[in-house]
Motif scaffolding. Structure first.
Motif, PDB file in Angstrom:
ATOM      1  N   GLY A  39       0.826  -1.203   0.000  1.00 51.79           N
ATOM      2  CA  GLY A  39       0.000   0.000   0.000  1.00 51.79           C
ATOM      3  C   GLY A  39       0.857   1.250   0.000  1.00 51.79           C
ATOM      4  O   GLY A  39       0.417   2.307   0.428  1.00 51.79           O
ATOM      5  N   GLY A  99      -0.205  11.250   9.724  1.00 51.59           N
ATOM      6  CA  GLY A  99      -0.644  10.469   8.568  1.00 51.59           C
ATOM      7  C   GLY A  99      -2.093  10.760   8.218  1.00 51.59           C
ATOM      8  O   GLY A  99      -2.886  11.188   9.067  1.00 51.59           O
ATOM      9  N   ALA A 100      -2.431  10.517   6.940  1.00 48.92           N
ATOM     10  CA  ALA A 100      -3.808  10.758   6.499  1.00 48.92           C
ATOM     11  C   ALA A 100      -4.784   9.833   7.226  1.00 48.92           C
ATOM     12  O   ALA A 100      -5.961  10.158   7.390  1.00 48.92           O
ATOM     13  CB  ALA A 100      -3.915  10.562   4.991  1.00 48.92           C
ATOM     14  N   LYS A 101      -4.312   8.680   7.667  1.00 49.72           N
ATOM     15  CA  LYS A 101      -5.167   7.771   8.437  1.00 49.72           C
ATOM     16  C   LYS A 101      -5.600   8.457   9.739  1.00 49.72           C
ATOM     17  O   LYS A 101      -6.770   8.464  10.107  1.00 49.72           O
ATOM     18  CB  LYS A 101      -4.406   6.471   8.745  1.00 49.72           C
ATOM     19  N   TRP A 125     -11.693   1.951   1.152  1.00 50.69           N
ATOM     20  CA  TRP A 125     -10.445   1.738   1.912  1.00 50.69           C
ATOM     21  C   TRP A 125     -10.840   1.143   3.260  1.00 50.69           C
ATOM     22  O   TRP A 125     -11.713   1.655   3.944  1.00 50.69           O
ATOM     23  CB  TRP A 125      -9.694   3.058   2.098  1.00 50.69           C
ATOM     24  N   TYR A 128     -11.986   2.902   6.789  1.00 52.67           N
ATOM     25  CA  TYR A 128     -13.110   3.836   7.009  1.00 52.67           C
ATOM     26  C   TYR A 128     -14.214   3.252   7.911  1.00 52.67           C
ATOM     27  O   TYR A 128     -14.598   3.879   8.895  1.00 52.67           O
ATOM     28  CB  TYR A 128     -13.759   4.296   5.696  1.00 52.67           C
ATOM     29  N   ASN A 171     -13.374   9.320  -1.677  1.00 52.24           N
ATOM     30  CA  ASN A 171     -11.925   9.087  -1.803  1.00 52.24           C
ATOM     31  C   ASN A 171     -11.598   9.018  -3.297  1.00 52.24           C
ATOM     32  O   ASN A 171     -11.843   8.020  -3.939  1.00 52.24           O
ATOM     33  CB  ASN A 171     -11.588   7.766  -1.082  1.00 52.24           C
ATOM     34  N   ASN A 175      -8.673   4.194  -3.348  1.00 47.22           N
ATOM     35  CA  ASN A 175      -8.108   2.897  -2.967  1.00 47.22           C
ATOM     36  C   ASN A 175      -9.275   2.055  -2.492  1.00 47.22           C
ATOM     37  O   ASN A 175      -9.955   2.485  -1.556  1.00 47.22           O
ATOM     38  CB  ASN A 175      -7.096   3.090  -1.836  1.00 47.22           C
ATOM     39  N   ASP A 203     -11.071  12.453   1.043  1.00 46.19           N
ATOM     40  CA  ASP A 203      -9.721  11.902   1.248  1.00 46.19           C
ATOM     41  C   ASP A 203      -8.969  12.003  -0.077  1.00 46.19           C
ATOM     42  O   ASP A 203      -9.227  11.252  -1.012  1.00 46.19           O
ATOM     43  CB  ASP A 203      -9.855  10.448   1.726  1.00 46.19           C
ATOM     44  N   ILE A 205      -5.594  11.758  -0.622  1.00 48.46           N
ATOM     45  CA  ILE A 205      -4.209  11.337  -0.420  1.00 48.46           C
ATOM     46  C   ILE A 205      -3.526  10.893  -1.727  1.00 48.46           C
ATOM     47  O   ILE A 205      -2.312  10.984  -1.846  1.00 48.46           O
ATOM     48  CB  ILE A 205      -4.130  10.224   0.667  1.00 48.46           C
ATOM     49  N   TYR A 206      -4.316  10.413  -2.713  1.00 50.52           N
ATOM     50  CA  TYR A 206      -3.706   9.988  -3.993  1.00 50.52           C
ATOM     51  C   TYR A 206      -3.784  11.080  -5.061  1.00 50.52           C
ATOM     52  O   TYR A 206      -3.630  10.796  -6.254  1.00 50.52           O
ATOM     53  CB  TYR A 206      -4.378   8.697  -4.493  1.00 50.52           C
ATOM     54  N   SER A 237       2.416  10.872   2.507  1.00 49.35           N
ATOM     55  CA  SER A 237       2.801   9.463   2.365  1.00 49.35           C
ATOM     56  C   SER A 237       2.978   9.020   0.925  1.00 49.35           C
ATOM     57  O   SER A 237       3.995   8.422   0.574  1.00 49.35           O
ATOM     58  CB  SER A 237       1.737   8.561   2.996  1.00 49.35           C
ATOM     59  N   LYS A 238       1.977   9.295   0.113  1.00 53.10           N
ATOM     60  CA  LYS A 238       1.985   8.702  -1.232  1.00 53.10           C
ATOM     61  C   LYS A 238       2.731   9.601  -2.221  1.00 53.10           C
ATOM     62  O   LYS A 238       3.552   9.119  -2.985  1.00 53.10           O
ATOM     63  CB  LYS A 238       0.556   8.443  -1.711  1.00 53.10           C
ATOM     64  N   ARG A 246       4.868   9.288   8.786  1.00 52.25           N
ATOM     65  CA  ARG A 246       3.600   9.542   9.444  1.00 52.25           C
ATOM     66  C   ARG A 246       3.241  11.024   9.486  1.00 52.25           C
ATOM     67  O   ARG A 246       3.278  11.672  10.541  1.00 52.25           O
ATOM     68  CB  ARG A 246       3.564   8.936  10.878  1.00 52.25           C
ATOM     69  N   TYR A 324      -3.486   0.821  -7.634  1.00 47.57           N
ATOM     70  CA  TYR A 324      -4.112  -0.478  -7.392  1.00 47.57           C
ATOM     71  C   TYR A 324      -4.961  -0.894  -8.589  1.00 47.57           C
ATOM     72  O   TYR A 324      -5.490  -0.044  -9.299  1.00 47.57           O
ATOM     73  CB  TYR A 324      -5.025  -0.407  -6.165  1.00 47.57           C
TER      74      TYR A 324
HETATM   75  C1  PLP Z   1      -7.418   5.972   0.849  1.00 48.32           C
HETATM   76  C2  PLP Z   1      -6.354   6.103   1.864  1.00 48.32           C
HETATM   77  N1  PLP Z   1      -6.462   7.059   2.789  1.00 48.32           N
HETATM   78  C3  PLP Z   1      -5.532   7.217   3.742  1.00 48.32           C
HETATM   79  C4  PLP Z   1      -4.444   6.374   3.811  1.00 48.32           C
HETATM   80  C5  PLP Z   1      -3.457   6.550   4.926  1.00 48.32           C
HETATM   81  O1  PLP Z   1      -2.341   7.266   4.570  1.00 48.32           O
HETATM   82  P1  PLP Z   1      -1.208   7.605   5.635  1.00 48.32           P
HETATM   83  O2  PLP Z   1      -0.122   6.624   5.415  1.00 48.32           O
HETATM   84  O3  PLP Z   1      -0.808   9.019   5.308  1.00 48.32           O
HETATM   85  O4  PLP Z   1      -1.809   7.508   6.991  1.00 48.32           O
HETATM   86  C6  PLP Z   1      -4.288   5.354   2.877  1.00 48.32           C
HETATM   87  C7  PLP Z   1      -3.148   4.425   2.964  1.00 48.32           C
HETATM   88  O5  PLP Z   1      -3.092   3.372   2.385  1.00 48.32           O
HETATM   89  C8  PLP Z   1      -5.263   5.218   1.874  1.00 48.32           C
HETATM   90  O6  PLP Z   1      -5.165   4.246   0.936  1.00 48.32           O
END
Ligand code: PLP
Length: 390
Positions: A39, A99-101, A125, A128, A171, A175, A203, A205-206, A237-238, A246, A324
Motif C-alpha cells: 500500500g 498520517g492521512a489515516k 479503503w 473507514y 476518496n 483505494n 480523502d 491522499i492519492y 505518504s503517497k 507519518r 491499485y
Molecule cells: C485511501 C487512503 N487514505 C488514507 C491512507 C493513509 O495514509 P497515511 O499513510 O498518510 O496515513 C491510505 C493508505 O493506504 C489510503 O489508501
C-alpha cells in the motif's frame, strides 16, 4: 469481568494482515513469493527531504512543536492548497496529523456522534468503516458498479440517506478502485449533500497519482457552500513516498479545525518535529520526483491491465489513479478469500481479497512493485486461472 470496551471488540480483524502474515512466513522460509499487497510507493523518499530532516535533528529540532504542527508547515500547506487546489484555507484551518489515516480518524471522531450514519461507497479503503465504528457511529455501505467505474451516483447517495446521516466519505483517486471523480461528478454528489447539510470527508491522499491526463479536482474547490461542508484530507505518504514518516493533514472550516486541534492536543500532540521539517522541504523543493514516480506507475499499470484482461474469466476496470488494480474474479466461483488463499498456496502470489474492501467479487493488486515482480506474478496468476478452468 469483560476487560475490553465494546468499541475494541466490534472491529473487524484485518484480512489483509492474515494473508500478509502467510506471505511473510513463506518468504522467511525461502519461498520466492510475488507480493501485490503493498500500500505504499516502492520508491525511496527524495534525498532533499531526508536531508532537511537530518539537518533538523542535528540542529536540535527535537522538542514538542505546537500540537497542530509548526506554523511554517501549516502556512506552506495552506499555500499549496491555494495554488494547486484553488482552496482558501488560513493556516489556522490546517491541522497536521500523524498520517492521512490519523487525519481521517480525527475528522470522524470530531464530527460523528454515536448512532450517526456515515455513508461509505464500496469498494472502500478498509479503515473507514472501522473508524466510524470506533466513533460509535454506523457505517452505511453503498455498493457501486463496475459499469460506472466504481463511482457512487447522486441517486445512490440520495437513496442511502436517512435522517441519521451525518457524513459521507469520498476518496478520489480511490483505494482500492483507482477511480477518479470528475469535477462534474463531484459537484452532482455535493449537491445531494447540500440538500440535507451532510458533511463530506474528502480523502485526497492519492491526488498526485492520476493517469492519461485525468484531472484531479479538490471537492472543496467547487463552491462556498460545498467548502463549508467539506473536510479535506491529504498528506505526504503517497506523493512524496513518506509512508513511514507519518505525516498527513486536514483542512476544514474553522469550528471543525478547532475541534480537531483540541482532540489532537489531548491525544497524540504534535506529529514528529523533525519529520515536519522534511515535509516542509517536500512542499517547497523540486517536485520532479513525483512525475517520475507516476510515469513508472503508469507503465506498470498499462502492462498489468493488459495482461489481466487477457486472462479468460477476468475482467478489470482500468484504474485512472492511485496504484491499485481491482480485477473481477467472480467467474471462478470462489470467494475472494478462497481465491487469494489458493493463489498464495499454489502459486506463491500474494493479493488482497476484495471482501476486505467490501466486494467479494474482486481481489486487489498493487502495482507499486518492480516490473520483474509484476511480470513473474502475472505469469503465475495466468497459470492459476487456467488450472481453475481446467
Ligand atoms: C485511501 C487512503 N487514505 C488514507 C491512507 C493513509 O495514509 P497515511 O499513510 O498518510 O496515513 C491510505 C493508505 O493506504 C489510503 O489508501
Amino acid at each position: 469481568m469483560q476487560q475490553l470496551a465494546d468499541r475494541s471488540t466490534t472491529l473487524t480483524p484485518s484480512l489483509t494482515l492474515a494473508i500478509d502474515a502467510k506471505a511473510k512466513k513463506l518468504k522467511a522460509d525461502g519461498v520466492d513469493v510475488c507480493g501485490f499487497g503493498a500500500g505504499e510507493p516502492d520508491f525511496d523518499t527524495p534525498q532533499h527531504i531526508k536531508d532537511a530532516a537530518i539537518a533538523a535533528l542535528q540542529a536540535g529540532f527535537t522538542k514538542y512543536t505546537p500540537s497542530s504542527g509548526t506554523p511554517e508547515l501549516r502556512a506552506a500547506i495552506a499555500a499549496k492548497l491555494k495554488t494547486e487546489n484553488g482552496l482558501d484555507y488560513k493556516p489556522s484551518q490546517v491541522i497536521v496529523n500523524c498520517g492521512a489515516k490519523h487525519s481521517c480518524y480525527n475528522a470522524i471522531i470530531a464530527t460523528c456522534n454515536p448512532g450517526d450514519e456515515v455513508i461509505i461507497p464500496a469498494p472502500f479503503w478498509l479503515s473507514y468503516p472501522e473508524m466510524v465504528k470506533l466513533a460509535g457511529a454506523i457505517p452505511v455501505i453503498v455498493p457501486t458498479s463496475e459499469a460506472n467505474g466504481f463511482k457512487l451516483t447522486p441517486d445512490q447517495f440520495r437513496d442511502a440517506m436517512t435522517p441519521a446521516t451525518k457524513l459521507i466519505i469520498l476518496n478520489s483517486p480511490g483505494n482500492p478502485t483507482g477511480s477518479v471523480y470528475s469535477a462534474d461528478e463531484l459537484k452532482a454528489l455535493a449537491e445531494v449533500a447540500l440538500e440535507e447539510e451532510i458533511l463530506m470527508l474528502s480523502d485526497e491522499i492519492y491526488e498526485k497519482i492520476t493517469y492519461d491526463g485525468t484531472a484531479f479536482t479538490s471537492l472543496a474547490s467547487l463552491g462556498k457552500e460545498i467548502y463549508d461542508l467539506t473536510i479535506t484530507v491529504n498528506g505526504f505518504s503517497k506523493a512524496y513516498s513518506m509512508t513511514g514518516w507519518r505525516l498527513g493533514y486536514i483542512a476544514a472550516p474553522e469550528p471543525i479545525a478547532a475541534a480537531i486541534d483540541s482532540i489532537q492536543s489531548h491525544s497524540t500532540s504534535n506529529p514528529t518535529s523533525f519529520a515536519q521539517k522534511g515535509a516542509l522541504a517536500g512542499l517547497k523543493g523540486d517536485q520532479s520526483f513525483i512525475g517520475e514516480m507516476v510515469k513508472a506507475f503508469s507503465e506498470r499499470r498499462a502492462y498489468m491491465h493488459d495482461r489481466l484482461t487477457k486472462i479468460p474469466g477476468i475482467t478489470c476496470v482500468k484504474p485512472m489513479g492511485a496504484f491499485y488494480m481491482l480485477p473481477n474474479i467472480s467467474s471462478f466461483g470462489l470467494s475472494s478469500e478462497s481465491f487469494c488463499t489458493k493463489l498464495l498456496e499454489q502459486q506463491n502470489v500474494a493479493c488482497v481479497p476484495g471482501v476486505a474492501f467490501g466486494s467479494d467479487a474482486h481481489m486487489r493488486l498493487s502495482y507499486a512493485s518492480s516490473m520483474e515482480n509484476i511480470t513473474k506474478g502475472l505469469d503465475r496468476i495466468e497459470a492459476f486461472c487456467a488450472s481453475l478452468r481446467a
